[in-house]
Design a protein around this motif. Sequence first.
Motif, PDB file in Angstrom:
ATOM      1  N   TYR A   1       0.865  -1.279  -0.019  1.00 24.20           N
ATOM      2  CA  TYR A   1       0.007   0.018  -0.032  1.00 24.20           C
ATOM      3  C   TYR A   1       0.934   1.157  -0.048  1.00 24.20           C
ATOM      4  CZ  TYR A   1      -3.721  -3.465   1.424  1.00 24.20           C
ATOM      5  OH  TYR A   1      -4.633  -4.190   1.228  1.00 24.20           O
ATOM      6  N   LEU A   2       0.608   1.987  -0.845  1.00 27.54           N
ATOM      7  CA  LEU A   2       1.554   3.211  -1.091  1.00 27.54           C
ATOM      8  C   LEU A   2       0.558   4.489  -0.692  1.00 27.54           C
ATOM      9  CD1 LEU A   2       4.012   4.738  -2.283  1.00 27.54           C
ATOM     10  CD2 LEU A   2       2.952   4.955  -4.348  1.00 27.54           C
ATOM     11  N   ILE A   3       0.934   5.390   0.074  1.00 32.14           N
ATOM     12  CA  ILE A   3       0.491   6.369   0.623  1.00 32.14           C
ATOM     13  C   ILE A   3       1.220   7.613   0.257  1.00 32.14           C
ATOM     14  CG2 ILE A   3      -0.169   7.560   2.724  1.00 32.14           C
ATOM     15  CD1 ILE A   3      -0.188   5.158   4.310  1.00 32.14           C
ATOM     16  N   ASP A   4       0.580   8.502  -0.655  1.00 30.49           N
ATOM     17  CA  ASP A   4       1.312   9.590  -1.122  1.00 30.49           C
ATOM     18  C   ASP A   4       1.092  11.164  -0.283  1.00 30.49           C
ATOM     19  OD1 ASP A   4       1.932  11.455  -3.138  1.00 30.49           O
ATOM     20  OD2 ASP A   4      -0.028  11.886  -3.954  1.00 30.49           O
ATOM     21  N   ALA A   5       2.024  11.194  -0.004  1.00 31.38           N
ATOM     22  CA  ALA A   5       2.538  12.352   0.838  1.00 31.38           C
ATOM     23  C   ALA A   5       3.747  13.072   0.704  1.00 31.38           C
ATOM     24  CB  ALA A   5       2.446  11.845   2.346  1.00 31.38           C
ATOM     25  N   PRO A   6       4.193  14.217   1.303  1.00 31.84           N
ATOM     26  CA  PRO A   6       5.494  14.756   0.948  1.00 31.84           C
ATOM     27  C   PRO A   6       6.633  13.629   1.380  1.00 31.84           C
ATOM     28  CG  PRO A   6       3.891  16.419   2.117  1.00 31.84           C
ATOM     29  CD  PRO A   6       3.122  15.327   2.037  1.00 31.84           C
ATOM     30  N   ARG A   7       6.242  12.815   2.216  1.00 34.09           N
ATOM     31  CA  ARG A   7       6.923  11.893   2.631  1.00 34.09           C
ATOM     32  C   ARG A   7       6.578  10.443   2.252  1.00 34.09           C
ATOM     33  NH1 ARG A   7       8.951  15.869   5.956  1.00 34.09           N
ATOM     34  NH2 ARG A   7       7.725  15.178   7.631  1.00 34.09           N
ATOM     35  N   PRO A   8       6.399  10.027   0.969  1.00 37.30           N
ATOM     36  CA  PRO A   8       5.618   8.970   0.855  1.00 37.30           C
ATOM     37  C   PRO A   8       6.076   7.602   1.426  1.00 37.30           C
ATOM     38  CG  PRO A   8       6.332  10.044  -1.292  1.00 37.30           C
ATOM     39  CD  PRO A   8       7.201  10.587  -0.060  1.00 37.30           C
ATOM     40  N   ALA A   9       5.025   6.855   1.725  1.00 39.63           N
ATOM     41  CA  ALA A   9       5.441   5.575   2.464  1.00 39.63           C
ATOM     42  C   ALA A   9       4.982   4.330   1.891  1.00 39.63           C
ATOM     43  CB  ALA A   9       4.882   5.487   3.993  1.00 39.63           C
ATOM     44  N   LEU A  10       5.660   3.040   1.706  1.00 41.23           N
ATOM     45  CA  LEU A  10       4.928   1.927   1.153  1.00 41.23           C
ATOM     46  C   LEU A  10       4.896   0.971   2.416  1.00 41.23           C
ATOM     47  CD1 LEU A  10       4.288   0.119  -1.271  1.00 41.23           C
ATOM     48  CD2 LEU A  10       6.646  -0.535  -1.268  1.00 41.23           C
ATOM     49  N   ILE A  11       3.508   0.528   2.597  1.00 42.63           N
ATOM     50  CA  ILE A  11       3.495  -0.493   3.729  1.00 42.63           C
ATOM     51  C   ILE A  11       3.376  -1.849   3.079  1.00 42.63           C
ATOM     52  CG2 ILE A  11       1.835  -1.421   5.178  1.00 42.63           C
ATOM     53  CD1 ILE A  11       0.817   1.501   5.279  1.00 42.63           C
ATOM     54  N   GLU A  12       4.306  -2.822   3.184  1.00 43.84           N
ATOM     55  CA  GLU A  12       4.656  -4.262   2.562  1.00 43.84           C
ATOM     56  C   GLU A  12       5.179  -3.978   1.487  1.00 43.84           C
ATOM     57  OE1 GLU A  12       4.015  -5.763   5.481  1.00 43.84           O
ATOM     58  OE2 GLU A  12       1.933  -6.014   5.800  1.00 43.84           O
ATOM     59  N   CYS A  13       5.991  -4.971   0.993  1.00 46.16           N
ATOM     60  CA  CYS A  13       6.637  -5.269  -0.150  1.00 46.16           C
ATOM     61  C   CYS A  13       6.571  -6.447  -0.884  1.00 46.16           C
ATOM     62  CB  CYS A  13       7.956  -4.512  -0.025  1.00 46.16           C
ATOM     63  SG  CYS A  13       9.209  -5.570   1.006  1.00 46.16           S
ATOM     64  N   GLY A  14       6.165  -7.544   0.024  1.00 43.95           N
ATOM     65  CA  GLY A  14       6.263  -8.934  -0.611  1.00 43.95           C
ATOM     66  C   GLY A  14       7.693  -9.489  -0.697  1.00 43.95           C
ATOM     67  N   PRO A  15       7.817 -10.732  -1.332  1.00 49.59           N
ATOM     68  CA  PRO A  15       9.154 -11.428  -1.182  1.00 49.59           C
ATOM     69  C   PRO A  15      10.244 -11.006  -2.016  1.00 49.59           C
ATOM     70  CG  PRO A  15       7.163 -12.829  -2.270  1.00 49.59           C
ATOM     71  CD  PRO A  15       6.603 -11.612  -1.905  1.00 49.59           C
ATOM     72  N   ALA A  16      11.311 -11.423  -2.279  1.00 53.81           N
ATOM     73  CA  ALA A  16      12.249 -11.010  -3.034  1.00 53.81           C
ATOM     74  C   ALA A  16      12.265 -11.354  -4.408  1.00 53.81           C
ATOM     75  CB  ALA A  16      13.706 -11.458  -2.587  1.00 53.81           C
ATOM     76  N   LEU A  17      11.865 -12.642  -4.684  1.00 56.02           N
ATOM     77  CA  LEU A  17      11.711 -12.934  -5.853  1.00 56.02           C
ATOM     78  C   LEU A  17      10.501 -12.257  -6.781  1.00 56.02           C
ATOM     79  CD1 LEU A  17      12.137 -17.000  -5.779  1.00 56.02           C
ATOM     80  CD2 LEU A  17      13.793 -15.178  -6.436  1.00 56.02           C
ATOM     81  N   SER A  18       9.479 -11.682  -6.413  1.00 53.80           N
ATOM     82  CA  SER A  18       8.785 -10.914  -7.133  1.00 53.80           C
ATOM     83  C   SER A  18       9.089  -9.516  -6.808  1.00 53.80           C
ATOM     84  CB  SER A  18       7.289 -11.199  -6.602  1.00 53.80           C
ATOM     85  OG  SER A  18       6.818 -11.106  -5.243  1.00 53.80           O
ATOM     86  N   ILE A  19       9.852  -8.816  -6.222  1.00 50.15           N
ATOM     87  CA  ILE A  19       9.937  -7.633  -5.998  1.00 50.15           C
ATOM     88  C   ILE A  19      10.118  -6.523  -7.246  1.00 50.15           C
ATOM     89  CG2 ILE A  19      12.593  -7.677  -5.722  1.00 50.15           C
ATOM     90  CD1 ILE A  19       9.759  -5.807  -3.354  1.00 50.15           C
ATOM     91  N   ASP A  20      10.665  -7.197  -8.598  1.00 48.63           N
ATOM     92  CA  ASP A  20      10.780  -6.301  -9.505  1.00 48.63           C
ATOM     93  C   ASP A  20       9.422  -6.052  -9.921  1.00 48.63           C
ATOM     94  OD1 ASP A  20      13.502  -6.668  -9.655  1.00 48.63           O
ATOM     95  OD2 ASP A  20      13.353  -8.029 -11.049  1.00 48.63           O
ATOM     96  N   HIS A  21       8.372  -6.579  -9.631  1.00 47.33           N
ATOM     97  CA  HIS A  21       7.156  -6.128 -10.160  1.00 47.33           C
ATOM     98  C   HIS A  21       6.726  -4.823  -9.218  1.00 47.33           C
ATOM     99  CE1 HIS A  21       5.744  -9.544 -12.597  1.00 47.33           C
ATOM    100  NE2 HIS A  21       6.353 -10.269 -11.425  1.00 47.33           N
ATOM    101  N   VAL A  22       6.937  -4.841  -8.080  1.00 49.44           N
ATOM    102  CA  VAL A  22       6.741  -3.920  -7.224  1.00 49.44           C
ATOM    103  C   VAL A  22       7.518  -2.507  -7.353  1.00 49.44           C
ATOM    104  CG1 VAL A  22       6.671  -3.118  -4.643  1.00 49.44           C
ATOM    105  CG2 VAL A  22       6.226  -5.463  -5.185  1.00 49.44           C
ATOM    106  N   ILE A  23       8.849  -2.547  -7.396  1.00 51.93           N
ATOM    107  CA  ILE A  23       9.655  -1.597  -8.055  1.00 51.93           C
ATOM    108  C   ILE A  23       9.249  -1.090  -9.163  1.00 51.93           C
ATOM    109  CG2 ILE A  23      12.063  -1.060  -8.514  1.00 51.93           C
ATOM    110  CD1 ILE A  23      12.942  -3.090  -6.586  1.00 51.93           C
TER     111      ILE A  23
END
Length: 315
Positions: free
Chosen positions: A29-51
Amino acid sequence: MTEGVETLPDGMCAIDTQTAGMDNVTAGYLIDAPRPALIECGPALSIDHVIGRLQALGMDPGDLAYLVLSHIHLDHAGGAGDVAAAFPGATVVVSEVGARHLVDPERLNDSSRRVYGDLMDTVYGDCTPIDQTRVQGVADGDVLDLGGGRKLDILYTPGHAKHHIGIYEPDAGALFVGDSVGVKMPGMSAIRPATPPPDFDHVLATRSIRRYLDLDPDRVYLAHYGLVDPPQEALQEAEDRLTLWLETAEAAWEEHAELDHIAETLAQRFADESGADPDDDAEPRDGVSLLNGFRSNAAGLKRYLDLRAEGRTAT
């Protein structure tokens, strides 16, 4: 609309991590703010999708301020080192109980490999070390300032894991609960508890859910997967079903305190509600079996019952 991204109210969006190449298994979950935050990122093998999806949303390497992890299980935090490398200005926020395992993840990776077996190399992947200066261990009551009047309140919510936190955005009334409420993926008719070993504790898990109820959030977001609504009813359902699963496991445990018997009893009682395979074999065919299988839940419940019988659980 960016593929794999769902727009949510109040400047937030859900990012499908494509865990195990499947849709709607683990959300970030990405929260748009002056300092954005991503909550959770999932496992390493699928992280390219997130990035890639963060980049498609316009996030440059210096933009992300925080990666907030509900707990350090690899389906939530395994890709944290990769996110930290891709966004060098981001601070990785995690419970102080688990922070050291992201700095030196050797024990985390070794224990995960014992639990996941071959899935470690096909679904999860190793968590890579994060420089200690980039990891912020947080405790109950801590606050992350996102700027522009937005903040995240941190709640220590053990029960699923001793290193679990809930994350509350009070202006939006949005509560991100990780695995502490359970799992409800598309096609499931009910919230299914998440009771894995070694940390599951029914008393602590129930206290955490009741704390969420006291917050009276406007929206509740599961990591697996998405919004559950109405929020109060969903949280109460989660508490009730957690107790029902424990009672079912306890009855089986009293008959015959072996893992196979407890797992088979849970499968017979609850398979129709979850859409999972009652045989729950080693090759998962869906996200429910992958992340929340009967045998894993039975193992956590059995361990809890064994420890409770020895007087070694919360009271």
